[in-house]
Write a protein that holds these residues in place. Structure first.
Motif, short mmCIF file in Angstrom:
data_model
loop_
_atom_site.label_atom_id
_atom_site.label_comp_id
_atom_site.label_asym_id
_atom_site.label_seq_id
_atom_site.Cartn_x
_atom_site.Cartn_y
_atom_site.Cartn_z
N ASP A 60 0.85 -1.18 0.00
CA ASP A 60 0.00 0.00 0.00
C ASP A 60 0.89 1.24 0.00
OD1 ASP A 60 -2.47 -1.36 0.09
OD2 ASP A 60 -2.28 -1.65 2.25
N TYR A 64 -2.65 4.34 -3.07
CA TYR A 64 -2.44 3.47 -4.22
C TYR A 64 -2.00 2.07 -3.77
CZ TYR A 64 -2.02 8.22 -6.03
OH TYR A 64 -2.25 9.55 -6.29
N LYS A 65 -2.67 1.08 -4.32
CA LYS A 65 -2.28 -0.31 -4.07
C LYS A 65 -1.44 -0.77 -5.25
CE LYS A 65 -5.20 -3.02 -2.13
NZ LYS A 65 -4.43 -3.29 -0.87
N VAL A 66 -0.22 -1.22 -4.97
CA VAL A 66 0.74 -1.58 -6.01
C VAL A 66 1.08 -3.07 -5.90
CG1 VAL A 66 3.06 -1.19 -6.94
CG2 VAL A 66 1.73 0.75 -6.06
N PRO A 87 0.41 -0.36 -10.38
CA PRO A 87 -0.66 0.25 -9.59
C PRO A 87 -2.02 -0.34 -9.98
CG PRO A 87 0.80 1.92 -10.50
CD PRO A 87 1.14 0.63 -11.18
N GLU A 88 -2.90 -0.40 -9.02
CA GLU A 88 -4.21 -1.04 -9.24
C GLU A 88 -4.99 -0.39 -10.37
OE1 GLU A 88 -7.33 -2.98 -6.15
OE2 GLU A 88 -7.02 -0.83 -5.94
N ASP A 89 -4.92 0.94 -10.49
CA ASP A 89 -5.67 1.64 -11.54
C ASP A 89 -4.76 2.15 -12.65
OD1 ASP A 89 -4.46 3.37 -9.82
OD2 ASP A 89 -6.10 4.82 -9.74
N LYS A 94 0.36 9.30 -13.30
CA LYS A 94 1.12 9.11 -12.06
C LYS A 94 2.62 9.22 -12.34
CE LYS A 94 -2.16 5.81 -10.03
NZ LYS A 94 -3.01 5.67 -11.24
N ILE A 143 4.67 7.82 -4.72
CA ILE A 143 3.85 8.01 -5.92
C ILE A 143 3.02 9.28 -5.77
CG2 ILE A 143 1.99 7.03 -7.34
CD1 ILE A 143 2.97 4.27 -6.60
N GLY A 145 -0.13 11.27 -7.75
CA GLY A 145 -1.16 11.11 -8.78
C GLY A 145 -2.41 11.88 -8.44
#
Length: 211
Positions: A60, A64-66, A87-89, A94, A143, A145
């Motif tokens: 985490d 952002y979850k990576v 990254p999740e999205d 970013k 990160i 974003g």
């Protein structure tokens, strides 16, 4: 009625021309098909191989979850592998940095900008990267974003000893042929003593010239 020689040759020439044109058309089609087959078969060979992820870890990084992907697992020192940071999205919009902490790492290699993986352009990553020494390693991400700034660390990544025999043994095996050659040359030099032979040849010549 008798036909002249030219009138009899005309149908034969026309038939020969039609056959030659048919053979040429067939040859053209064959060459075209062969070239197409070669191009189709060569395309996958020249394309970059995709990144093969065999293990993943989650971290985490603020909002952002990576997903951190590894092309080899377990990790070993001096083992070339690919890292993927996903990254999740997605990575659009970013930017960020990666800091690597571990034993034996050059200070100049500790921190760098998160950049696209050369063979998987829709994610961040490191291409054919090796960790220099076994031990415990950390990967820290920062990160920035649309959701703001985030920081997170994937801690305690175990890196085992490098694969294969110990380095000292490897160097010994590599050095044996050179050491054997040097020993052979030394023995040959001592047996033949080229210095004494040169002295034997030079001295009589010198005495003869002095007389």
């Amino acid at each position: 009625m008798r036909h002249s020689a030219p009138s009899r040759l005309l149908p034969l020439l026309a038939a020969a021309y039609r056959r030659a044109r048919g053979h040429a058309r067939g040859l053209t089609l064959t060459v075209s098909a062969t070239l197409a087959l070669v191009m189709v078969s060569a395309t996958p060979a020249t394309a970059y191989a995709p990144v093969d992820i065999v293990h993943t870890e989650q971290v985490d990084v603020g909002p952002y979850k990576v997903t951190v992907g590894f092309s080899e697992w377990p990790l070993r020192a001096m083992q070339s592998l690919d890292f993927s940071f996903i990254p999740e999205d997605g990575i659009a919009g970013k930017s960020g940095t990666l800091t690597i902490d571990g034993p034996g790492l050059d200070p100049d290699d500790r921190e760098g900008v998160l950049s696209r993986h050369p063979r998987q352009r829709d994610v961040w990553g490191l291409d054919v990267y090796a960790l220099p020494e076994p031990g415990t390693w950390d990967l820290t991400f920062e990160i920035d974003g649309a959701a703001g700034q985030g920081r997170g660390t994937l801690e305690d990544i175990a890196v085992l000893d490098q694969p294969g025999p110990p380095p000292a043994l490897s160097w010994t095996v590599v050095a044996l042929p050179s050491a054997g050659m040097l020993a052979f040359l030394a023995v040959g030099w001592r047996r033949n003593r080229p210095g004494e032979r040169v002295d034997t040849v030079v001295r009589p010549t010198a005495r003869t010239g002095s007389q």
